[in-house]
Design an enzyme around this catalytic site. Structure first.
Site, PDB file in Angstrom:
ATOM      1  CE  LYS A 125      -4.744  -8.532 -23.612  1.00 22.57           C
ATOM      2  NZ  LYS A 125      -6.278  -8.199 -23.335  1.00 22.57           N
TER       3      LYS A 125
HETATM    4  P1  NAD Z   1      -4.591   0.154 -15.786  1.00 25.28           P
HETATM    5  O1  NAD Z   1      -3.119  -0.292 -16.266  1.00 25.28           O
HETATM    6  O2  NAD Z   1      -5.365   1.316 -16.441  1.00 25.28           O
HETATM    7  O3  NAD Z   1      -4.713  -0.188 -14.437  1.00 25.28           O
HETATM    8  C1  NAD Z   1      -4.632  -1.255 -13.717  1.00 25.28           C
HETATM    9  C2  NAD Z   1      -4.655  -0.833 -12.181  1.00 25.28           C
HETATM   10  O4  NAD Z   1      -4.340  -2.016 -11.277  1.00 25.28           O
HETATM   11  C3  NAD Z   1      -3.487  -0.135 -11.718  1.00 25.28           C
HETATM   12  O5  NAD Z   1      -4.085   1.126 -10.931  1.00 25.28           O
HETATM   13  C4  NAD Z   1      -2.721  -0.760 -10.900  1.00 25.28           C
HETATM   14  O6  NAD Z   1      -1.667   0.112 -10.291  1.00 25.28           O
HETATM   15  C5  NAD Z   1      -3.430  -1.699 -10.444  1.00 25.28           C
HETATM   16  N1  NAD Z   1      -2.790  -2.882 -10.015  1.00 25.28           N
HETATM   17  C6  NAD Z   1      -2.040  -3.686 -10.697  1.00 25.28           C
HETATM   18  N2  NAD Z   1      -1.517  -4.864  -9.465  1.00 25.28           N
HETATM   19  C7  NAD Z   1      -2.295  -4.633  -8.624  1.00 25.28           C
HETATM   20  C8  NAD Z   1      -2.266  -5.429  -7.422  1.00 25.28           C
HETATM   21  N3  NAD Z   1      -1.557  -6.581  -7.169  1.00 25.28           N
HETATM   22  N4  NAD Z   1      -3.073  -5.367  -6.416  1.00 25.28           N
HETATM   23  C9  NAD Z   1      -3.961  -3.897  -6.681  1.00 25.28           C
HETATM   24  N5  NAD Z   1      -3.882  -3.185  -7.757  1.00 25.28           N
HETATM   25  C10 NAD Z   1      -2.945  -3.473  -8.728  1.00 25.28           C
HETATM   26  O7  NAD Z   1      -5.361  -1.214 -16.479  1.00 25.28           O
HETATM   27  P2  NAD Z   1      -6.738  -1.440 -16.844  1.00 25.28           P
HETATM   28  O8  NAD Z   1      -6.887  -0.960 -18.385  1.00 25.28           O
HETATM   29  O9  NAD Z   1      -7.711  -0.705 -16.208  1.00 25.28           O
HETATM   30  O10 NAD Z   1      -6.847  -3.079 -17.067  1.00 25.28           O
HETATM   31  C11 NAD Z   1      -7.502  -3.627 -15.974  1.00 25.28           C
HETATM   32  C12 NAD Z   1      -7.815  -5.155 -16.184  1.00 25.28           C
HETATM   33  O11 NAD Z   1      -9.059  -4.996 -17.169  1.00 25.28           O
HETATM   34  C13 NAD Z   1      -6.910  -6.036 -16.989  1.00 25.28           C
HETATM   35  O12 NAD Z   1      -7.026  -7.185 -16.582  1.00 25.28           O
HETATM   36  C14 NAD Z   1      -7.222  -5.857 -18.640  1.00 25.28           C
HETATM   37  O13 NAD Z   1      -6.693  -6.546 -19.300  1.00 25.28           O
HETATM   38  C15 NAD Z   1      -8.758  -5.900 -18.208  1.00 25.28           C
HETATM   39  N6  NAD Z   1      -9.380  -4.882 -19.251  1.00 25.28           N
HETATM   40  C16 NAD Z   1      -9.145  -3.596 -19.591  1.00 25.28           C
HETATM   41  C17 NAD Z   1      -9.817  -3.136 -20.688  1.00 25.28           C
HETATM   42  C18 NAD Z   1      -9.766  -1.615 -20.974  1.00 25.28           C
HETATM   43  O14 NAD Z   1     -10.452  -1.219 -21.963  1.00 25.28           O
HETATM   44  N7  NAD Z   1      -8.743  -0.896 -20.589  1.00 25.28           N
HETATM   45  C19 NAD Z   1     -11.098  -3.763 -21.546  1.00 25.28           C
HETATM   46  C20 NAD Z   1     -11.119  -5.077 -20.962  1.00 25.28           C
HETATM   47  C21 NAD Z   1     -10.408  -5.659 -19.923  1.00 25.28           C
END
Ligand code: NAD
Length: 419
Positions: free
Chosen positions: A109
């Site tokens: 990471k």
């Molecule tokens: P992103 O930045 O696209 O979206 C995150 C969202 O969460 C945004 O809409 C943000 O405004 C919202 N957010 C942040 N804090 C918040 C809160 N306290 N309450 C409500 N909403 C809140 O990120 P993402 O890529 O969608 O990732 C989200 C999660 O999924 C993370 O934990 C990431 O590690 C995990 N993840 C992502 C991927 C990927 O392919 N993008 C893969 C595996 C895991």
């Protein structure tokens, strides 16, 4: 005091979860010592010239937890306040995630302590290219393959791939995944994490015999994973009644018009104020009487402090470490079924693996093939975890860890300790 700080550490929590699985497996003391530590960590401080001519120094990280099963794999996030402890925890999670779905990868990471919304596109590009250069000694198709995460996207990956390629003198497309399709990205990758969450939610509903006419869903976080999940679950016939982002939440018991909501979000920069729904408090979303709750925002959102508010029967933990260990215990005691993070969001890394394989072969698949293979791998992993949970009488998270840790321990044993 020192004990208190330790107990709040994200990495200490990750180690606690490892220890629980190690106890169930009966892992030897030597293997525990090895697997509960980080292999290597790089911290970089680097300057970037801003649009106003001033210089700002950023701090970035790249951490490898374990690479016994293959090259290091894991996302890069841009998040204000990001620190080494969080990155260590997430790197360890990646080792178990790749292992539980049987991918030939280790866990990594990284990221930068920055709020990407506070930078212009020009500044973001320069910061990304300099950061990529700083961590380039670790990155490469056989060594470490980054991907998007919180605050980063396909454009970020394209800049990193281009930077690594410029240093190499030729295009190294397999050096990152989650790239745009035009530069070696895979069909289906951008929504694969949400697609995996959807497949697993549907499988869990089937297993639980939840006969609700139309199961309802609340999604915390309307980013890449949350918005894809909301759309795909709606297409599968479920009713998404609430979503949130960092600024607020919206609720409509009759179901949200997601297309209109997406347009609203693009114009307004957030979901709040959407005319076809009611604004609610972020915390209230977690307590809605829905069938499925999908935390898809960030870590530690459901803890001892609010777990008793949750009324969903199923939680598909799309965000990494969204539930604290105390919340796990409280919800498990109440019979709430959990699809844990390392399994729930593994669709992203599974499709990343497909992208890497396609780049290495320079032979690309159609989206249907990507989705079919994703469905096969993730469904098989779901039933592996479920059977382990039933047979060993442990909760779903511990079961997922038992499978994952055992595979990494086997690899470590058979490879032996060098020299
Ligand atoms: P992103 O930045 O696209 O979206 C995150 C969202 O969460 C945004 O809409 C943000 O405004 C919202 N957010 C942040 N804090 C918040 C809160 N306290 N309450 C409500 N909403 C809140 O990120 P993402 O890529 O969608 O990732 C989200 C999660 O999924 C993370 O934990 C990431 O590690 C995990 N993840 C992502 C991927 C990927 O392919 N993008 C893969 C595996 C895991």
């Amino acid at each position: 005091m020192a004990v208190e700080v330790r107990s709040q550490s994200a990495f200490a929590t990750a180690q606690r979860r490892f220890d629980a699985a190690a106890d169930v497996i009966g892992l030897s003391e030597d293997q525990r010592l090895l697997l509960r530590e980080i292999k290597r960590e790089l911290v970089v401080h680097f300057p970037v010239k801003l649009d106003n001519g001033r210089v700002r120094v950023f701090t970035g990280y790249r951490v490898h937890h374990n690479i016994s099963r293959g090259p290091a794999k894991g996302g890069l996030r841009y998040q204000a306040g990001l620190n080494l402890d969080t990155v260590r925890a997430l790197a360890m999670l990646m080792t178990w995630k790749c292992s539980v779905v049987s991918l030939p990868y280790g866990g990594a990471k990284g990221g930068v302590d920055v709020d990407p919304r506070a930078l212009s596109t020009n500044e973001l590009e320069h910061m990304t290219r300099r950061f990529a250069t700083e961590i380039a000694l670790l990155i490469g198709p056989e060594r470490d393959i980054p991907a998007p995460d919180l605050g980063t996207d396909a454009q970020t990956m394209a800049w990193i791939m281009d930077t690594i390629s410029m240093h190499s003198g030729h295009s190294v497309t397999a050096s990152v995944t989650g790239k745009p399709v035009d530069v070696g990205g895979s069909e289906g990758r951008h929504e694969a994490a949400g697609r995996g969450v959807t497949y697993l939610t549907l499988e869990a509903l089937k297993y639980l015999h939840i006969e609700d006419e139309t199961p309802t869903v609340a999604v915390q976080g309307f980013g890449k994973v949350g918005s894809a999940t909301a759309r795909l679950l709606t297409e599968a016939g479920l009713r998404v009644v609430a979503v949130s982002d960092s600024k607020g939440a919206v609720h409509n018991p009759k179901g949200l018009d997601l297309e209109a909501l997406e347009e609203h979000r693009q114009v307004r920069g957030g979901v709040s104020g959407f005319k076809k729904a009611e604004d609610i408090d972020n915390q209230d979303l977690l307590g809605l009487p829905v069938t499925v709750l999908v935390p898809a925002a960030t870590e530690n959102q459901i803890t001892e402090a609010n777990a008793d508010r949750v009324r969903a029967r199923l939680i598909t933990e799309a965000a990494n470490a969204a539930l604290s260990p105390e919340a796990d215990r409280l919800l498990n005691d109440r019979g709430v079924f959990l699809v844990p993070d390392i399994l729930a969001n593994s669709g992203g890394v599974i499709a990343s693996y497909f992208e890497w394989v396609q780049d290495l072969q320079a032979f690309f698949w159609e989206e249907e093939e990507v989705n079919t293979k994703l469905h096969h791998i993730i469904t098989r992993a779901f039933y592996d975890v479920l059977h382990t949970s039933v047979n060993k009488r442990v909760d779903m998270r511990t079961a997922a860890y038992v499978i994952a840790v055992q595979r990494v321990a086997n690899a470590t044993t058979v490879r032996g300790i060098y020299p």
